[in-house]
Design a protein around this motif. Structure first.
Motif, PDB file in Angstrom:
ATOM      1  N   ASP A  28       0.832  -1.212   0.000  1.00 28.42           N
ATOM      2  CA  ASP A  28       0.000   0.000   0.000  1.00 28.42           C
ATOM      3  C   ASP A  28       0.863   1.257   0.000  1.00 28.42           C
ATOM      4  O   ASP A  28       0.585   2.227  -0.721  1.00 28.42           O
ATOM      5  CB  ASP A  28      -0.922   0.012   1.224  1.00 28.42           C
ATOM      6  N   ILE A  29       1.929   1.252   0.819  1.00 21.68           N
ATOM      7  CA  ILE A  29       2.818   2.415   0.887  1.00 21.68           C
ATOM      8  C   ILE A  29       3.505   2.626  -0.454  1.00 21.68           C
ATOM      9  O   ILE A  29       3.616   3.756  -0.955  1.00 21.68           O
ATOM     10  CB  ILE A  29       3.855   2.231   2.006  1.00 21.68           C
ATOM     11  N   SER A  30       3.973   1.550  -1.059  1.00 20.52           N
ATOM     12  CA  SER A  30       4.644   1.644  -2.355  1.00 20.52           C
ATOM     13  C   SER A  30       3.700   2.170  -3.423  1.00 20.52           C
ATOM     14  O   SER A  30       4.071   3.032  -4.236  1.00 20.52           O
ATOM     15  CB  SER A  30       5.188   0.269  -2.751  1.00 20.52           C
ATOM     16  N   ALA A  31       2.466   1.685  -3.422  1.00 22.83           N
ATOM     17  CA  ALA A  31       1.487   2.131  -4.417  1.00 22.83           C
ATOM     18  C   ALA A  31       1.142   3.606  -4.223  1.00 22.83           C
ATOM     19  O   ALA A  31       1.089   4.381  -5.195  1.00 22.83           O
ATOM     20  CB  ALA A  31       0.228   1.276  -4.323  1.00 22.83           C
ATOM     21  N   ALA A  32       0.925   4.015  -2.968  1.00 20.89           N
ATOM     22  CA  ALA A  32       0.607   5.418  -2.700  1.00 20.89           C
ATOM     23  C   ALA A  32       1.784   6.317  -3.045  1.00 20.89           C
ATOM     24  O   ALA A  32       1.609   7.430  -3.566  1.00 20.89           O
ATOM     25  CB  ALA A  32       0.211   5.601  -1.238  1.00 20.89           C
ATOM     26  N   GLY A  33       3.023   5.832  -2.793  1.00 20.82           N
ATOM     27  CA  GLY A  33       4.206   6.608  -3.148  1.00 20.82           C
ATOM     28  C   GLY A  33       4.344   6.776  -4.648  1.00 20.82           C
ATOM     29  O   GLY A  33       4.700   7.859  -5.134  1.00 20.82           O
ATOM     30  N   ALA A  34       4.058   5.711  -5.394  1.00 19.83           N
ATOM     31  CA  ALA A  34       4.117   5.801  -6.862  1.00 19.83           C
ATOM     32  C   ALA A  34       3.065   6.764  -7.382  1.00 19.83           C
ATOM     33  O   ALA A  34       3.321   7.548  -8.305  1.00 19.83           O
ATOM     34  CB  ALA A  34       3.911   4.420  -7.468  1.00 19.83           C
ATOM     35  N   LEU A  35       1.876   6.729  -6.793  1.00 21.84           N
ATOM     36  CA  LEU A  35       0.813   7.649  -7.202  1.00 21.84           C
ATOM     37  C   LEU A  35       1.208   9.094  -6.908  1.00 21.84           C
ATOM     38  O   LEU A  35       1.021   9.985  -7.753  1.00 21.84           O
ATOM     39  CB  LEU A  35      -0.483   7.301  -6.463  1.00 21.84           C
ATOM     40  N   LYS A  36       1.786   9.329  -5.734  1.00 19.34           N
ATOM     41  CA  LYS A  36       2.187  10.691  -5.383  1.00 19.34           C
ATOM     42  C   LYS A  36       3.265  11.198  -6.335  1.00 19.34           C
ATOM     43  O   LYS A  36       3.223  12.354  -6.782  1.00 19.34           O
ATOM     44  CB  LYS A  36       2.693  10.737  -3.945  1.00 19.34           C
ATOM     45  N   SER A  37       4.245  10.362  -6.667  1.00 17.09           N
ATOM     46  CA  SER A  37       5.319  10.774  -7.587  1.00 17.09           C
ATOM     47  C   SER A  37       4.754  11.137  -8.954  1.00 17.09           C
ATOM     48  O   SER A  37       5.176  12.130  -9.567  1.00 17.09           O
ATOM     49  CB  SER A  37       6.345   9.646  -7.727  1.00 17.09           C
ATOM     50  N   ALA A  38       3.803  10.351  -9.440  1.00 23.79           N
ATOM     51  CA  ALA A  38       3.189  10.635 -10.738  1.00 23.79           C
ATOM     52  C   ALA A  38       2.394  11.935 -10.697  1.00 23.79           C
ATOM     53  O   ALA A  38       2.412  12.722 -11.657  1.00 23.79           O
ATOM     54  CB  ALA A  38       2.297   9.478 -11.159  1.00 23.79           C
TER      55      ALA A  38
END
Length: 478
Positions: A43-53
């Motif tokens: 979940d943290i990795s997915a949210a981090g990828a979304l934030k970076s995008a």
């Protein structure tokens, strides 16, 4: 853990029994925590990828929100004779430029002196531009002494030398003092006046041999005891054959609105004049939109992967309300229109930003060029708003900041999951202590049981031995 001799009395495999009981408690707990840890990490990795995008998309729009990026000017025509630069104040047009003269520093040379020859006592004052300084010479000072005092002092009062350099050139005739102005142009011509110790300040004897002053309007009053090696000279250019401009340096700043010209070489009689051209440059709009479209399409692809659901499998954020929310807000923003000062309105789609049936964006360059050509001011107003505030770029940035700021929605999600993840470490430590306690308790219980069995076996053996030794007891034959 308690030290014990397992199974001496009972013959039971106490260590194996204790390990099995402890593992029966530990295994389901560890499996549960591992699954929870994997879920939180994902979940943290997915949210981090979304934030970076989202941050990349936000950054791609920033260039379209900078007023200095609009309606720039491009200048062409730099050649061997001139170099050019321009800013947004330059108006489109063409110009013909001829370099008539380059700026030149003033250089003077003294008569020849012997190396050890006294040059005369008195005060010598040297001026160039706004700078003037004086130095005192004694009856024994030589030309080298004067050179050093001009370059390094001492000077009289609070004077300082910011304008002239002194060197000595030695020829067959002797030493010559050469003075050169640090700045070019007629305003920086060197003037030298002398208060000679012999009382005559302009003759060719004593310190007055170094006098040079042509500042008087009447040539009859000029003093030229030094030779002029290079005249102080302004640079000069002629624009469009009739407009003459001079400068102390070879730089001509804003002689044409928004255009700086630097003269590099004088045009000869057989040289073609330099042709300058200023054109309007609105390439930032196309470049900015292309960057925005690229970033948005990357975000769209990430969103589709994170939120997918179906027979092929589910994404990490399938059904996630935050993901659905941000993409829904983005789609609304992309289709919004901005009302302009002339009563019309513009949107990204009117500027050529198109979406296919899957939501992927592309740019219709022809449509964009038509809007820019029709009225680039209105296109700029769409992105920046009136008075450079309240346009599409600002509203888009505010929307993105709601999600990407350090206290934004996405970061809050990441922080919450990270807090839960950190809590798992505490749970593991607490559970490890619990298992140590359980293991110690089980060993104590089984060791006590084993001791009791050993005692009972010992008592049984003793009783049996006593019975065997009693009179009248018949032993069974083997």
């Amino acid at each position: 853990m308690a030290i014990s001799f397992n199974g001496l009395g009972s013959g039971l495999a106490v260590s194996d029994i204790v390990d099995a009981l402890v593992n029966a408690e530990r295994t389901p707990f560890t499996s549960r925590l591992n699954r929870k840890e994997a879920t939180l990490t994902t979940d943290i990795s997915a949210a981090g990828a979304l934030k970076s995008a989202l941050e990349k998309l936000q950054t791609s729009m920033e260039a379209l929100g900078e007023v200095d990026n609009y309606q720039k000017r491009s200048s062409s025509g730099s050649d061997d004779f001139v170099s050019l630069s321009s800013d947004k104040d330059a108006q489109p047009g063409g110009y013909n430029v001829k370099v008539d003269a380059l700026a030149q520093a003033h250089k003077l040379s003294s008569p020849a002196f012997a190396a050890d020859e006294p040059i005369g006592s008195g005060v010598i004052t040297i001026s160039s531009g706004d700078n003037s300084f004086s130095t005192v010479l004694s009856a024994t000072n030589t030309l080298e002494d004067l050179r050093d005092q001009i370059n390094n002092g001492p000077f009289t009062g609070s004077d300082s030398n910011d304008s002239v350099t002194a060197t000595i050139v030695t020829t067959d005739a002797g030493q010559h003092l050469v003075l050169t102005s640090k700045e070019t142009g007629e305003e920086n011509a060197i003037s030298i006046t002398v208060q000679d110790g012999d009382g005559n300040n302009t003759d060719v004897g004593g310190l007055s041999r170094l006098a040079y002053d042509v500042s008087d309007a009447d040539p009859a009053n000029h003093v030229t005891n030094l030779s002029e090696v290079d005249a102080a000279q302004n640079a000069q250019i002629t624009i469009d054959g009739t407009l003459t401009v001079t400068s102390n340096t070879n730089e001509f700043k804003s002689v044409i609105d928004g255009v700086d010209i630097t003269a590099k070489k004088v045009h000869g009689t057989d040289d073609d004049n330099s042709t300058l051209k200023v054109t309007e440059n609105n390439n930032n709009i196309k470049a900015g939109l292309n960057s925005f479209i690229e970033s948005y399409n990357e975000l769209l692809e990430l969103s589709n992967n994170l939120g997918k659901s179906g027979e092929s499998g589910a994404g990490v954020m399938a059904g996630d309300s935050m993901l659905r929310g941000v993409m829904s807000q983005l789609r609304q923003q992309l289709t919004s229109e901005v009302t302009l000062s002339d009563g019309s309105s513009l949107s990204l789609s009117k500027l050529g930003v198109e979406a296919d049936r899957y939501g992927k964006l592309s740019l219709d360059t022809e449509r964009l060029n038509e809007q820019v050509k029709a009225d680039v001011d209105l296109v700029q107003e769409f992105f920046l708003g009136e008075s450079d505030e309240g346009g599409f770029a600002q509203s888009f940035d505010e929307l993105m900041s709601f999600y990407t700021d350090s206290d934004g929605i996405v970061q809050n999600r990441i922080d919450s999951k990270q807090t839960q993840l950190d809590g798992l470490d505490d749970e593991r430590l607490d559970f490890a202590r619990k298992m140590e306690s359980l293991e110690s308790r089980l060993y104590a219980q089984y060791n006590s049981m084993d001791l009791l069995v050993a005692q009972m076996n010992s008592t049984s053996s003793y009783v049996q031995a006593q019975l065997d030794n009693m009179p009248g007891v018949v032993k069974k034959s083997k």
